[in-house]
Design a protein around this motif. Sequence first.
Motif, PDB file in Angstrom:
ATOM      1  N   ALA A  72       0.830  -1.208   0.000  1.00 39.62           N
ATOM      2  CA  ALA A  72       0.000   0.000   0.000  1.00 39.62           C
ATOM      3  C   ALA A  72       0.864   1.258   0.000  1.00 39.62           C
ATOM      4  CB  ALA A  72      -0.933  -0.011   1.209  1.00 39.62           C
ATOM      5  N   TYR A 106      -2.145  10.940   9.361  1.00 37.13           N
ATOM      6  CA  TYR A 106      -2.476   9.523   9.388  1.00 37.13           C
ATOM      7  C   TYR A 106      -2.677   9.075  10.837  1.00 37.13           C
ATOM      8  CZ  TYR A 106      -0.642   9.659   4.631  1.00 37.13           C
ATOM      9  OH  TYR A 106      -0.426   9.976   3.314  1.00 37.13           O
ATOM     10  N   PRO A 144      -4.131   4.205   3.415  1.00 35.25           N
ATOM     11  CA  PRO A 144      -5.276   4.958   3.945  1.00 35.25           C
ATOM     12  C   PRO A 144      -4.853   5.923   5.050  1.00 35.25           C
ATOM     13  CG  PRO A 144      -5.234   2.776   4.887  1.00 35.25           C
ATOM     14  CD  PRO A 144      -4.137   2.798   3.858  1.00 35.25           C
ATOM     15  N   GLN A 145      -5.716   6.849   5.364  1.00 39.36           N
ATOM     16  CA  GLN A 145      -5.385   7.810   6.416  1.00 39.36           C
ATOM     17  C   GLN A 145      -5.656   7.277   7.819  1.00 39.36           C
ATOM     18  OE1 GLN A 145      -7.228  11.515   4.384  1.00 39.36           O
ATOM     19  NE2 GLN A 145      -5.474  12.306   5.535  1.00 39.36           N
ATOM     20  N   GLU A 195       2.502   1.687  -3.563  1.00 41.71           N
ATOM     21  CA  GLU A 195       1.528   2.044  -4.593  1.00 41.71           C
ATOM     22  C   GLU A 195       0.788   3.350  -4.268  1.00 41.71           C
ATOM     23  OE1 GLU A 195      -0.897  -1.423  -4.866  1.00 41.71           O
ATOM     24  OE2 GLU A 195       0.828  -2.744  -5.211  1.00 41.71           O
ATOM     25  N   ASN A 196       1.239   4.024  -3.212  1.00 45.31           N
ATOM     26  CA  ASN A 196       0.673   5.326  -2.822  1.00 45.31           C
ATOM     27  C   ASN A 196      -0.836   5.250  -2.581  1.00 45.31           C
ATOM     28  OD1 ASN A 196       0.983   8.045  -2.157  1.00 45.31           O
ATOM     29  ND2 ASN A 196       0.477   8.729  -4.234  1.00 45.31           N
ATOM     30  N   ARG A 197      -1.267   4.183  -1.954  1.00 45.16           N
ATOM     31  CA  ARG A 197      -2.690   4.032  -1.641  1.00 45.16           C
ATOM     32  C   ARG A 197      -2.894   3.705  -0.165  1.00 45.16           C
ATOM     33  NH1 ARG A 197      -3.553  -1.404  -1.314  1.00 45.16           N
ATOM     34  NH2 ARG A 197      -2.104  -2.797  -2.408  1.00 45.16           N
TER      35      ARG A 197
END
Length: 374
Positions: free
Chosen positions: A22, A184, A29-30, A25-27
């Motif tokens: 994650a 985050y 979550p916050q 792939e720059n995905r």
Amino acid sequence: MINYRLNGPASQERQRIRVMAALRENRFPQAILIDGPAGIGKKALAMEIAKALQCTDGNERPCGHCFGCKMASDPGVTDNWVFPMEAKEVQTRSADSVSAGSTARTIQDIKQEYIEQIVANPYRIDIFSAGGEISVNLIRTMTGSFAMKGDRVRVVIVAEADRMNDSAANAFLKTLEEVPPDTYFILTVSSRDRLLQTIRSRCLALHLLPLSDAEVREETLRMLGPDADEESVTGDVIGLAVGSPGKALYYVEHARELCALASDFIVKSLRNDYSELFEALAKAGLDEVAEANGFLEVLSFLVSDIMRRESGAPLRLPDTMAKLDMDAFPRIDATALEIALATVQETMSRIASRRTAPMMCLQSLAIKLFEGSK
């Protein structure tokens, strides 16, 4: 592409691979929710992720030496953490409200002491007081610090988030509904069910697995330091840990005493020798809920091991079982053991409800244990 490398035990590699993918792939979550049994390294993984998110190295993260990594691992940056605290600690004045040059202890000082303990040993299960909770004031202090974030990435680790009170949970939920940019949250919990479902639904769930017995031994000895006595990590300690180095560290100090008391509890109960047993329980200091149920957890392990020995299954408390002679009580069969185990677990629930004093519950259990088979 930036390479991410998160350190940790092999048993938890699959979960780390998921997080690293994650991040690459720059995905990411916050908000992420890490759940699993106490003392298995949830805070350790949270700190690894925090460093990876705040790292500024262009090739490999976390690099461990950039400003972001140092900020993530600095116990003095108390805004990076939220965790259970006692009411008197939360009410302590902040650094902003004391006069210049004052030596008064502030809430930031208290938090830094806790963070230093976490950084030194993230597996420990006894850092926070049993009476502590995450209050709405702690959540408000957290959100109030966001204005001072600047341009850097902010990561807040909410340790033992399942200990938020209702007001704190509702306030935190509002924060999750509109998370500030480049901010985050990493929540760690031992029980997802104690956290608001609406909070859980806004987090990526990551279930962390217990460690293997070999990994527990390795991590426990590493945390104990180079001068650790390897023989202190006994078979009983590993068995009671159930995959948790944090529990193993606790039982290194307490397993011998608790296992001996549990063995005596069974034998003296079967012999109706209550006076000596009650005296031993009083000396053991089991007047508080946590201490009483901690002992009963060991007792339930021992009763279960007696059942395992009858079926030929591997034992979790080999050292204690080697000394326990159940052949002297031939009437104790599988049915009696199953009833005894259920009675122990029922007593734990009674103690947890706080409606009856723990010592009274323990004395009642001693009389009822193996009732009809003595």
